[in-house]
Write an enzyme that holds these catalytic residues in place. Structure first.
Site, short mmCIF file in Angstrom:
data_model
loop_
_atom_site.label_atom_id
_atom_site.label_comp_id
_atom_site.label_asym_id
_atom_site.label_seq_id
_atom_site.Cartn_x
_atom_site.Cartn_y
_atom_site.Cartn_z
N CYS A 155 -3.23 -0.36 7.54
CA CYS A 155 -3.45 -0.94 6.21
C CYS A 155 -4.76 -1.70 6.12
O CYS A 155 -5.37 -1.77 5.06
CB CYS A 155 -2.27 -1.84 5.85
SG CYS A 155 -1.94 -3.09 7.10
N GLU A 190 3.77 -6.97 1.64
CA GLU A 190 2.55 -6.63 2.40
C GLU A 190 2.25 -5.18 2.06
O GLU A 190 2.95 -4.28 2.52
CB GLU A 190 2.80 -6.78 3.91
CG GLU A 190 3.08 -8.19 4.37
CD GLU A 190 1.84 -9.07 4.36
OE1 GLU A 190 0.71 -8.55 4.28
OE2 GLU A 190 2.01 -10.30 4.42
N LYS A 233 15.65 -2.81 7.94
CA LYS A 233 15.65 -1.37 7.63
C LYS A 233 14.29 -0.79 7.99
O LYS A 233 13.32 -0.91 7.26
CB LYS A 233 15.94 -1.10 6.15
CG LYS A 233 16.31 0.37 5.95
CD LYS A 233 15.96 0.96 4.63
CE LYS A 233 14.55 1.44 4.46
NZ LYS A 233 14.11 2.53 5.36
N GLU A 283 -6.19 4.33 -1.44
CA GLU A 283 -5.90 4.29 0.00
C GLU A 283 -5.60 5.72 0.45
O GLU A 283 -4.70 6.36 -0.09
CB GLU A 283 -4.68 3.39 0.23
CG GLU A 283 -4.38 3.18 1.68
CD GLU A 283 -3.16 2.29 1.89
OE1 GLU A 283 -2.11 2.55 1.26
OE2 GLU A 283 -3.25 1.34 2.68
N GLY A 296 17.96 4.08 7.53
CA GLY A 296 18.34 4.76 6.28
C GLY A 296 17.12 5.06 5.45
O GLY A 296 16.00 4.67 5.80
N GLY A 331 17.15 1.19 1.33
CA GLY A 331 16.08 0.27 0.91
C GLY A 331 16.36 -0.33 -0.45
O GLY A 331 16.28 -1.54 -0.65
N GLY A 363 14.69 4.97 2.04
CA GLY A 363 14.29 3.96 1.07
C GLY A 363 15.11 4.07 -0.20
O GLY A 363 15.52 3.07 -0.79
#
Ligand code: NAD
Length: 461
Positions: free
Chosen positions: A261, A227, A152, A361, A183, A189, A185
């Site tokens: 990231c 991750e 996905k 972040e 699709g 998801g 989340g």
């Protein structure tokens, strides 16, 4: 079937519609994957590796399609897509094939055969920032380990996943072993993460969503590989080459508009060398030119969405309000770029490590400079966020830098600019994640260990 509307971030306008799968579609896809997976798990590993190699060759032939599929929803300048997005994805397909052939599927431990068997149906849920690479990081090791995969992709960047699936089909992957499920989340998801027929959920994305995915997977005691986000530090020791260290750090903040990231978004500088570092950082970020994907002089494109632009600007405003000093950049669109989701590369100095801009972040081209008072203080500040994904250490004495690198609680550290190693393990400490991708480590995550105990009277080898 509801659809996904894809938006061109360079123009701020929709450019395509893609169908979106429902939770019921996910149910059917999981059942079909389990069925296709049984045969695939029996294909010898060398043949599975051959499929990956041929798929990499096919993707090489389809570079032009991949560039379009990636730049249209992401906005990254076209000329940068091959280097920033394709090279590592294709390299990972090939290196995974090579490593798989070296994996010991069975070994003898005392009176046991210890086997690595395919873990079963894999749900791969990926983000939008490096869409092809994130898919490959999961699909390649899972397939070579003998697992069927339901991929996905992010609802913002689903196009390249179809090119990957087509290349794998051309390379001989049997039908049904990989299925792309575009699709949201919220619907697709969630349905995948909590599905009892899924054996491994491999998720890359934000820490916030990672927590939800882990909770959904926990309900069926499903392995969740996560991750997640980062707020990585580049530490300059007092004998570092400041110009080289800051240039390295700045590149990681500019590439892909800071939407990486592992970006080294905190520059930790000895107080005595602050002015030098500030000057280098301003020079690097003020020279980075934002621009349209077709602008051959652009170093970075827009950020992915209006929401992401507003988030980045919100951080810039909050940082200033908290007392940090922007020394280049700031809020508002760069000159001449009023359409689309552009932001200005920004450097803050006078940053306290407890400020939100030093803890959270930002996922945009924003660098914060923090003063430190020696090696111990630098390690304390570097480790002083909830994250632990990446990092860097710079010193005139490489062994001194290595000693500091060994102390950090983070999954990756570059010493004096040591380059990324695609076959070394990749993943995070703390809230940056659970599990590792890349190399042999990444393949093993998609296996189950089985120990078969033999009678002591039997000689085994
Ligand atoms: P995101 O968490 O919003 O979405 C990631 C994926 O999860 C998407 O496919 C999305 O549709 C899906 N999703 C959303 N809600 C879900 C739910 N409740 N259940 C299941 N799936 C759901 O992340 P993003 O905005 O696409 O990507 C940016 C984030 O990804 C950043 O935090 C970045 O640090 C992180 N990231 C981490 C790595 C790494 O390797 N550690 C690599 C790249 C990006």
């Amino acid at each position: 079937m509801a659809g996904l509307t894809l938006v061109d971030p360079c123009a701020g306008e929709p450019f395509a519609e893609v169908p979106a799968v429902s939770a019921a579609d996910v149910d059917a896809a999981v059942a079909a994957a389990a069925k296709a997976g049984t045969d695939w798990s029996r294909v010898p590993i060398a043949e599975r590796a051959g499929v990956l190699r041929r798929a990499a060759d096919e993707l090489d032939r389809r570079r032009a399609d991949l560039v379009e599929a990636i730049t249209m929803p992401l906005g990254l300048p076209r000329r940068l897509v091959p280097g920033v997005q394709l090279a590592s994805a294709l390299g990972t397909l090939r290196s995974t094939a090579e490593l798989a052939e070296r994996m010991a599927e069975e070994e003898v431990v005392g009176n046991s055969y210890v086997r690595r068997e395919p873990a079963g149906v894999v749900a791969a849920i990926t983000p939008w920032n490096y869409p092809l690479m994130q898919s490959v990081n999961k699909v390649a090791p899972a397939l070579v380990a003998g697992c069927p995969v339901l991929l996905k992709p992010s609802e913002l960047t689903p196009l390249d996943a179809f090119v990957l699936a087509e290349a794998l089909a051309v390379a001989g992957l049997p039908e049904g072993v990989l299925r792309v499920l575009p699709g949201t989340g919220r619907e697709a998801g969630r349905a995948l993460a909590g599905h009892p027929g899924v054996d491994v959920v491999s998720f890359t994305g934000s820490t916030e969503v990672g927590r939800q995915v882990a909770a959904l997977a926990a309900a069926t005691v499903t392995r969740a590989l996560l991750e997640l986000g980062g707020k990585s530090a580049s530490i300059l020791l007092d004998d570092a080459d400041v110009a080289a260290a800051v240039a390295h750090c700045a590149r990681t903040v500019i590439v892909n508009s800071g939407q990486t990231c592992t970006a080294l978004t905190r520059l930790l500088v000895p107080r005595s060398r602050l002015a030098e570092a500030e000057e280098c950082a301003v020079a690097a970020l003020s020279a980075a030119r934002p621009g349209h994907r077709d602008d051959p002089a652009a170093d970075l494109g827009p950020v992915i969405s209006a929401r992401q632009r507003d988030t980045v600007e919100g951080h810039i405003l909050a940082g200033t309000a908290a007392g940090a000093r922007p020394i280049t950049g700031g809020p508002g669109a760069p000159e001449g770029l009023d359409r689309g989701f552009y932001v200005r590369p920004t450097v803050f100095t006078g940053v306290d490590p407890r400020m939100a801009i030093a803890q959270q972040e930002i996922f945009g081209p924003v660098l914060v400079i923090i003063a430190h008072d020696g090696d111990d203080d630098a390690v304390r500040i570097a480790d002083g966020t909830p994250y632990g994904l990446s990092g860097a250490v710079w010193s005139g004495d490489v062994q001194r830098a290595l000693r500091v690198a060994r102390r950090l609680r983070t999954g990756q550290v570059s010493v004096n600019g040591g380059p990324f190693n695609p076959v070394a393990p990749f993943g995070g400490y703390k809230q940056s994640g659970i599990g590792r991708e890349k190399g042999l480590y990444g393949i093993e995550e998609f296996t189950e260990l089985k120990a078969i105990q033999m009678p002591l009277s039997e000689e085994i080898s």
